[in-house]
Design a protein around this motif. Structure first.
Motif, PDB file in Angstrom:
ATOM      1  N   LEU A 167      28.523 -81.220  26.748  1.00 14.18           N
ATOM      2  CA  LEU A 167      28.496 -82.483  26.005  1.00 14.18           C
ATOM      3  C   LEU A 167      28.853 -82.290  24.537  1.00 14.18           C
ATOM      4  CD1 LEU A 167      25.329 -84.427  27.243  1.00 14.18           C
ATOM      5  CD2 LEU A 167      27.722 -85.101  27.538  1.00 14.18           C
ATOM      6  N   VAL A 173      31.542 -85.560  30.535  1.00 15.42           N
ATOM      7  CA  VAL A 173      31.031 -84.534  31.444  1.00 15.42           C
ATOM      8  C   VAL A 173      30.487 -85.212  32.699  1.00 15.42           C
ATOM      9  CG1 VAL A 173      29.388 -82.649  31.777  1.00 15.42           C
ATOM     10  CG2 VAL A 173      30.411 -83.042  29.515  1.00 15.42           C
ATOM     11  N   SER A 193      20.724 -87.921  29.122  1.00 16.10           N
ATOM     12  CA  SER A 193      21.895 -87.565  28.323  1.00 16.10           C
ATOM     13  C   SER A 193      23.061 -88.490  28.666  1.00 16.10           C
ATOM     14  CB  SER A 193      22.296 -86.107  28.608  1.00 16.10           C
ATOM     15  OG  SER A 193      22.829 -86.002  29.930  1.00 16.10           O
ATOM     16  N   ILE A 195      25.624 -87.530  30.343  1.00 14.02           N
ATOM     17  CA  ILE A 195      26.331 -86.950  31.480  1.00 14.02           C
ATOM     18  C   ILE A 195      26.486 -87.988  32.583  1.00 14.02           C
ATOM     19  CG2 ILE A 195      26.234 -85.174  33.281  1.00 14.02           C
ATOM     20  CD1 ILE A 195      24.538 -83.502  31.281  1.00 14.02           C
TER      21      ILE A 195
END
Length: 308
Positions: A167, A173, A193, A195
């Motif tokens: 990240l 990602v 996060s 992600i």
């Protein structure tokens, strides 16, 4: 606020026969010892042993490992059944190791006894695109994908910590996994996060000709990206060795080079067992673990005395 350190003389990464024997000898030498890793990852865990000296019956590998842990604990070793997410060295020369639980440990010496990673996806495109977008080491290759979209494949700590690291450099990602097998703290970090998560998913093929263009999932979904990081377990030998500057054998670049004292080229770092190369035998692992445990304990006690 700084994280309180759990201080040890020796930290052993790996709880297979090499790590357990190292723990027994280091602890018997009056060093404080921590052993990290999950026993079930040892290649001995599901094996049977009938060719070990002085044993005239076939024994289950899991029984040998459990007895080894009890023996090491009897001498004072402490076990942490979890993965390492980062390792550094402070200005005093101590190794600082962060676990997936958030705990941070320090030691004057470490022993690498994690075995070797044999895990591959075994899907079309994986072998063909290795080095052309396919990687098995986030810390080694992350910077090659700055500003790109990348895909991480895996269920465990290496995949999660790798995705979090990416990240910092990648534009986007994706994490492809069946079911996360990590500590609650690391799971929370990943889920909160940025992600892109793909739970319950498996990669069917890695796409591309001259370079990676994405992955095809078993449900038919395509995730576009320039890099695929395959992280199917805990942090492996190559990644940790690269981080610390440890030399690998020049012939294969797969195994850690050691002296007869199980020393690596980095002061304070020792290695034992399969991580040092074939043959893949418990007898070899135990012998190297014995030497590494004694040498690491002596080194650690000497360094500790210099700094107190």
């Amino acid at each position: 606020m700084s994280q309180e350190l759990l201080d040890f003389d020796v930290i052993i990464l790996g709880s297979g026969p090499a790590g357990l024997q190292a723990a027994v000898h280091a602890a018997r030498a009056k060093a404080t010892v921590a052993v990290l890793g999950r026993m079930e990852r040892s290649s001995l865990f599901k094996a049977h042993v009938e060719n070990y000296c002085c044993m005239d019956t076939t024994l289950k590998g899991v029984d040998i490992l459990e007895q080894g842990q009890r023996q090491a604990e009897k001498f004072g070793a402490r076990f942490f059944s979890m993965d390492v997410v980062s390792m550094n060295r402070d200005e005093k020369g101590r190794f600082i190791i962060a676990l997936e639980s958030g705990e941070v440990l320090s030691a004057w010496a470490i022993i690498l006894a994690m075995g070797i990673s044999r895990n591959r996806l075994n899907v079309p495109g994986e072998k063909e695109l290795l080095g052309k977008g396919v990687s098995y080491c986030v810390e080694c290759d992350a910077n090659f994908f700055r500003g790109e979209t990348v895909i991480v494949v895996g269920d465990e700590s290496a995949a999660c910590s790798g995705a979090l690291h990416l990240l910092l450099v990648a534009d986007a990602v994706h994490l492809v996994y069946s079911d996360l097998k990590v500590d609650d703290r690391l799971r929370y970090q990943v889920e909160k996060s940025g992600i892109h998560l793909h739970p319950g998913s498996k990669v069917k093929a890695i796409m591309g000709t001259d370079g990676v263009t994405g992955v095809l999932l078993e449900d038919g979904q395509v995730i576009e990206g320039r890099g695929v990081f395959i992280e199917l377990g805990a942090k492996g030998a190559l990644e940790l060795a690269t981080k610390l500057g440890i030399s690998l054998d020049p012939a294969t670049m797969k195994y850690i080079e050691t002296t007869k004292k199980q020393e690596t080229n980095v002061q304070g770092v020792y290695a034992a067992g399969d991580i040092c190369g074939p043959p893949w035998q418990m007898a070899k692992a135990v012998g190297e673990g014995c030497v590494a445990g004694m040498e690491a304990a002596n080194y650690a006690k000497h360094e500790r005395s210099k700094n107190t």
